[in-house]
Design a protein around this motif. Structure first.
Motif, short mmCIF file in Angstrom:
data_model
loop_
_atom_site.label_atom_id
_atom_site.label_comp_id
_atom_site.label_asym_id
_atom_site.label_seq_id
_atom_site.Cartn_x
_atom_site.Cartn_y
_atom_site.Cartn_z
N GLU A 132 4.61 16.81 -1.59
CA GLU A 132 3.68 16.19 -2.50
C GLU A 132 4.45 15.35 -3.52
O GLU A 132 5.37 15.81 -4.18
CB GLU A 132 2.81 17.23 -3.20
CG GLU A 132 3.56 18.29 -3.99
CD GLU A 132 4.09 19.42 -3.15
OE1 GLU A 132 4.78 20.29 -3.70
OE2 GLU A 132 3.83 19.43 -1.92
N GLY A 133 4.07 14.08 -3.62
CA GLY A 133 4.77 13.16 -4.51
C GLY A 133 5.82 12.31 -3.83
O GLY A 133 6.28 11.33 -4.41
N ALA A 134 6.23 12.64 -2.62
CA ALA A 134 7.22 11.83 -1.90
C ALA A 134 6.48 10.76 -1.11
O ALA A 134 6.25 10.87 0.09
CB ALA A 134 8.07 12.71 -0.99
N GLU A 135 6.08 9.72 -1.81
CA GLU A 135 5.22 8.67 -1.24
C GLU A 135 6.06 7.50 -0.77
O GLU A 135 7.20 7.32 -1.19
CB GLU A 135 4.20 8.23 -2.29
CG GLU A 135 3.34 9.41 -2.77
CD GLU A 135 2.50 9.08 -4.00
OE1 GLU A 135 2.84 8.09 -4.69
OE2 GLU A 135 1.54 9.80 -4.27
N LEU B 132 0.87 -1.18 0.00
CA LEU B 132 0.00 0.00 0.00
C LEU B 132 0.90 1.22 0.00
O LEU B 132 2.07 1.16 0.38
CB LEU B 132 -0.96 0.00 1.19
CG LEU B 132 -0.39 -0.08 2.62
CD1 LEU B 132 0.07 1.26 3.13
CD2 LEU B 132 -1.43 -0.67 3.56
N LEU B 133 0.35 2.33 -0.45
CA LEU B 133 1.15 3.54 -0.63
C LEU B 133 0.71 4.59 0.37
O LEU B 133 -0.45 4.99 0.41
CB LEU B 133 0.96 4.06 -2.05
CG LEU B 133 2.07 4.94 -2.62
CD1 LEU B 133 3.38 4.16 -2.69
CD2 LEU B 133 1.68 5.44 -4.00
N LEU B 134 1.66 5.03 1.23
CA LEU B 134 1.41 6.14 2.14
C LEU B 134 1.66 7.43 1.36
O LEU B 134 2.81 7.82 1.12
CB LEU B 134 2.33 6.07 3.35
CG LEU B 134 2.19 4.83 4.25
CD1 LEU B 134 3.24 4.86 5.35
CD2 LEU B 134 0.79 4.73 4.83
N VAL B 135 0.57 8.07 0.93
CA VAL B 135 0.68 9.30 0.14
C VAL B 135 1.02 10.48 1.05
O VAL B 135 1.85 11.31 0.73
CB VAL B 135 -0.62 9.54 -0.64
CG1 VAL B 135 -0.54 10.82 -1.45
CG2 VAL B 135 -0.91 8.36 -1.55
N GLY C 274 12.08 2.86 -11.39
CA GLY C 274 10.75 3.37 -11.06
C GLY C 274 10.15 2.65 -9.88
O GLY C 274 10.82 2.24 -8.95
N GLY C 275 8.84 2.48 -9.90
CA GLY C 275 8.13 1.88 -8.79
C GLY C 275 7.17 2.86 -8.17
O GLY C 275 7.21 4.06 -8.45
N PRO C 276 6.28 2.36 -7.33
CA PRO C 276 5.23 3.23 -6.77
C PRO C 276 5.75 4.33 -5.86
O PRO C 276 5.08 5.33 -5.66
CB PRO C 276 4.33 2.25 -6.01
CG PRO C 276 5.21 1.08 -5.69
CD PRO C 276 6.16 0.97 -6.86
N ASP C 277 6.92 4.13 -5.26
CA ASP C 277 7.46 5.17 -4.38
C ASP C 277 8.83 5.62 -4.87
O ASP C 277 9.78 5.74 -4.12
CB ASP C 277 7.53 4.69 -2.93
CG ASP C 277 8.45 3.49 -2.74
OD1 ASP C 277 8.83 2.88 -3.76
OD2 ASP C 277 8.81 3.18 -1.59
N HIS D 155 13.67 11.32 -1.38
CA HIS D 155 13.61 12.62 -0.70
C HIS D 155 13.52 12.45 0.82
O HIS D 155 13.81 13.39 1.56
CB HIS D 155 12.40 13.41 -1.20
CG HIS D 155 12.64 14.07 -2.52
ND1 HIS D 155 13.10 15.35 -2.64
CD2 HIS D 155 12.48 13.61 -3.79
CE1 HIS D 155 13.21 15.67 -3.92
NE2 HIS D 155 12.84 14.63 -4.63
N ILE D 156 13.13 11.27 1.27
CA ILE D 156 13.08 10.96 2.69
C ILE D 156 14.24 10.06 3.09
O ILE D 156 14.95 10.31 4.06
CB ILE D 156 11.74 10.28 3.04
CG1 ILE D 156 10.58 11.24 2.78
CG2 ILE D 156 11.73 9.77 4.48
CD1 ILE D 156 9.22 10.57 2.85
#
Length: 701
Positions: A252-255, A146-149, A463-466, A471-472
């Motif tokens: 925003e975008g750093a998921e 799951l993606l933590l947006v 690539g990939g979902p996150d 950035h973190i």
């Protein structure tokens, strides 16, 4: 008791020395109060804010302790999730409350259907006025990430007031920490860094008041985030009068993709409320940093010399030895060799990543220089920039894959360098191995850890979902390397630097000992930079240098005493070309360094009072008071010429009203009541621009 929990009502009260924070746990976790102390029996009976009276408002907006994206919630979410099927709404359910030890409460929640749980942590550190919060997430399913947006550390709701004012800092390179106070607009006000580091343009903290607070009076609420990468802080003020602050890593975008069984823990957010104005809030933060953040809080930072402005890239063993001997004669305690000592580093176009001594400049290596520095009675330090490489370097030729870059995009060079990807294990292993050998072989006592460009083309290879998690995770990789170095070399001390103050935050301070405040060493401009810095961060970590006149950056001519007095407000350093200083200047510098060592316990470990802010008048003044109020020191500056009426006496703070204090230079005596009520008669300042004074007072009865 720092925590009281009334289980029948679900009311939790957290207490610091000056304030209390009340929440209620029922079907949801709702905010009740943050302000003056209340007895538990009253807190139990307090209502949560009233329900909305129309279908266009959310019943939880502004009152939920940790708002999520889902249901009738229309404010800024602290948690937003994208599940494996692409759906986003979260439906929270409280599963428990537990008190862990004397000052720690954990509220557990889960999604009613989906495989996600999270815990919101509240902690009251002992002996202070700070609250800590953070959040921990876990994927409890067995298939698919799951993606933590959005994954904030905390949401801090504030009480309802008629008016709000926001204080924060802004700026840029060599112009950091410029304090601004502005009316808080209705809507969402966001401060952020998208740069992969804390940033020069803003800093992850904010203070709020109702418009009437000053340094020593009025209610102020403030919060900060202990994150060293990209970050986002949003202050929301609704038309209905609800105000809250949400802070978290990333932007925003750093998921963050969370695999089954995996957990993610946010950084800590800290918060302070005080009825004693901005000064009391700052002193609460300073006390917290000294007691609960810094690795060695009881130490005093040494007087250092840094060779950069004297030599630039033209370093050599002979030149550094000459500067080291001059520095030792002045009373310097730490000698730091800056850029240019390694690889093929003849300018800023080559050598980054090749952390071995420059064969032409140090043919015998660095050990003879380090041994002589130690023989002279000083610690030995080196400048490093471990997160960077030049395309013209042996490291890049061997490992181009270490660079933070996407293969199908053009690599952007800034300052002729590229960023190494510290989110990757093999890169941090290389960095740690190289740094530990360097520290051991050269008997290094101190590292100035620099970072001289922001992220570009930042993403995960393949690539990939996150993909933008870097950035973190890059900053977390830096933290891990620092933690390992400090564990292996307990004597090693470290300064955080990013082109000056570009990585100043509580996360780095937990792993370093001081911060290079700004590349701007102009003694006049530094007063405003240091004023903004001090809103959250103590003088104990604020590195400040005395450099040459005219200033290398601004060209301003400033007397030596003013330059010293400006730098003595923090951790004193010398950065000028000592080969060019006259015998009179060297003698004066030695005298002032000795004077700094006398007042250092007050500056680095005492309570700070900002008496006169830069720009508010002809004078700027700051005071430091010892923990027992037995000693105090006042630094006073007049940046420009003054032809008006005499300034009124300077009213001091934090003294014992019943005691008497003697000026250690003039012998004059006053009572604490007189110094705080009538004020300190101002010393006579020289005519012309850039006049300054230092006053030391000691209790005599």
């Amino acid at each position: 008791m720092p925590v009281e929990y009334d289980e029948p009502s679900g009311t939790v009260v957290l207490r610091t020395e000056a304030t209390c924070y009340v929440l209620r746990v029922d079907r949801a976790v709702l905010h009740v109060h943050w302000g003056a102390h209340l007895p538990l029996e009253d807190a139990v009976g307090l209502p949560v804010r009233s329900e909305p009276d129309n279908s266009f408002a959310g019943p939880f907006d502004g009152v939920e302790e940790y708002p999520v994206e889902g249901g009738a919630r229309f404010g800024v979410p602290a948690l937003e999730v994208r599940f494996a099927d692409g759906q986003s709404p979260v439906e929270p359910e409280v599963t428990g409350v537990r008190v862990v030890g004397a000052g720690h409460v954990v509220v557990s929640l889960r999604d009613r259907v989906r495989p996600l749980t999270w815990e919101t942590h509240y902690r009251v550190p002992p002996d202070g006025d700070v609250l800590e919060r953070w959040t921990e997430f876990e994927h409890t399913g067995t298939s698919g990430p799951l993606l933590l947006v959005r994954h904030a550390a905390a949401h801090w709701p504030l009480p309802r007031r008629q008016r709000w004012r926001m204080s924060a800092v802004h700026g840029g390179w060599s112009d950091e920490h410029r304090l601004a106070r502005t009316e808080l607009a209705v809507g969402e006000t966001t401060l952020t860094s998208r740069r992969g580091h804390t940033g020069h343009q803003a800093n992850p903290w904010v203070a709020l008041d109702t418009g009437g607070a000053d340094e020593e009076h009025g209610e102020v609420w403030a919060t900060a985030l202990a994150a060293s990468g990209s970050w986002r802080l949003t202050v929301q003020r609704t038309a209905a009068g609800e105000v809250g602050v949400i802070l978290g890593e990333g932007h925003e975008g750093a998921e963050i993709a969370l695999a089954p069984g995996r957990r993610h823990v946010t950084p800590v957010s800290v918060a302070v409320h005080s009825p004693g104005g901005f000064g009391a809030v700052s002193r609460a933060f300073h006390t917290y940093v000294r007691r609960h953040v810094l690795p060695y809080p009881g130490e005093s930072r040494p007087v250092l010399y840094n060779s950069w402005e004297a030599t630039g890239f033209e370093t050599s063993e002979e030149g550094q030895l000459r500067l080291a001997r001059r520095a030792a004669d002045l009373g310097v305690e730490l000698f730091v060799v800056d850029d240019g000592w390694f690889g093929t580093r003849d300018d800023d176009r080559s050598g980054l990543g090749d952390w071995t001594p420059h064969p032409g400049r140090f043919p015998r290596g660095l050990r003879p220089l380090a041994d002589e520095v130690h023989r002279l009675g000083m610690a030995f330090g080196l400048w490093v920039e471990p997160e960077m490489t030049n395309p013209d370097s042996e490291l890049f030729r061997r490992h181009p894959e270490y660079v933070l870059h996407l293969p199908d995009r053009t690599a952007t060079e800034l300052r002729h360098q590229l960023v190494l990807d510290f989110s990757r294990h093999e890169v941090t292993e290389w960095a740690y191995g190289r740094l530990r050998r360097m520290v051991a072989e050269h008997t290094v006592d101190f590292l100035k850890w620099d970072f001289n460009r922001s992220f570009t083309e930042a993403g995960a290879r393949g690539g990939g979902p996150d993909a933008r998690r870097v950035h973190i995770e890059h900053a977390r990789g830096v933290h891990r390397v620092l933690d390992r170095l400090r564990a292996e070399f307990p004597r090693l001390r470290i300064e955080s630097c990013a082109g000056g103050g570009g990585r100043t935050d509580l996360g780095m301070l937990a792993r370093t000992d001081q911060v290079w405040t700004s590349d701007n060493t102009d003694a006049v401009q530094r007063l405003a930079i240091q004023h903004g810095f001090s809103q959250v961060y103590p003088a104990r970590v604020m590195s400040a240098w005395v450099t040459d006149s005219p200033n290398p950056l601004t060209g301003r001519r400033v007397p030596l005493a003013f330059r010293f007095h400006s730098a003595m407000a923090g951790v004193l350093g010398i950065g000028g070309d000592l080969d060019r200083w006259t015998p009179a200047e060297l003698a004066e510098a030695a005298r002032l360094i000795g004077l700094y060592k006398d007042i250092r316990p007050l500056v680095q470990h005492g309570h700070q009072y900002r008496l006169l802010a830069p720009g508010d008048g002809a004078l700027t003044a700051v005071q430091y008071v010892g923990p027992d109020a037995g000693q105090t020191v006042v630094l006073l500056w007049r940046p420009g010429a003054w032809f008006g009426p005499a300034h009124p006496p300077l009213r001091l703070r934090g003294l014992d009203t019943g005691a008497r204090y003697r000026d250690e230079d003039t012998g004059e005596e006053w009572s604490g009541a007189t110094l705080m009520g009538f004020g300190l008669p101002l010393p006579c300042l020289p005519d012309g621009d850039c006049a300054s004074a230092l006053v030391r007072l000691r209790q005599v009865a």
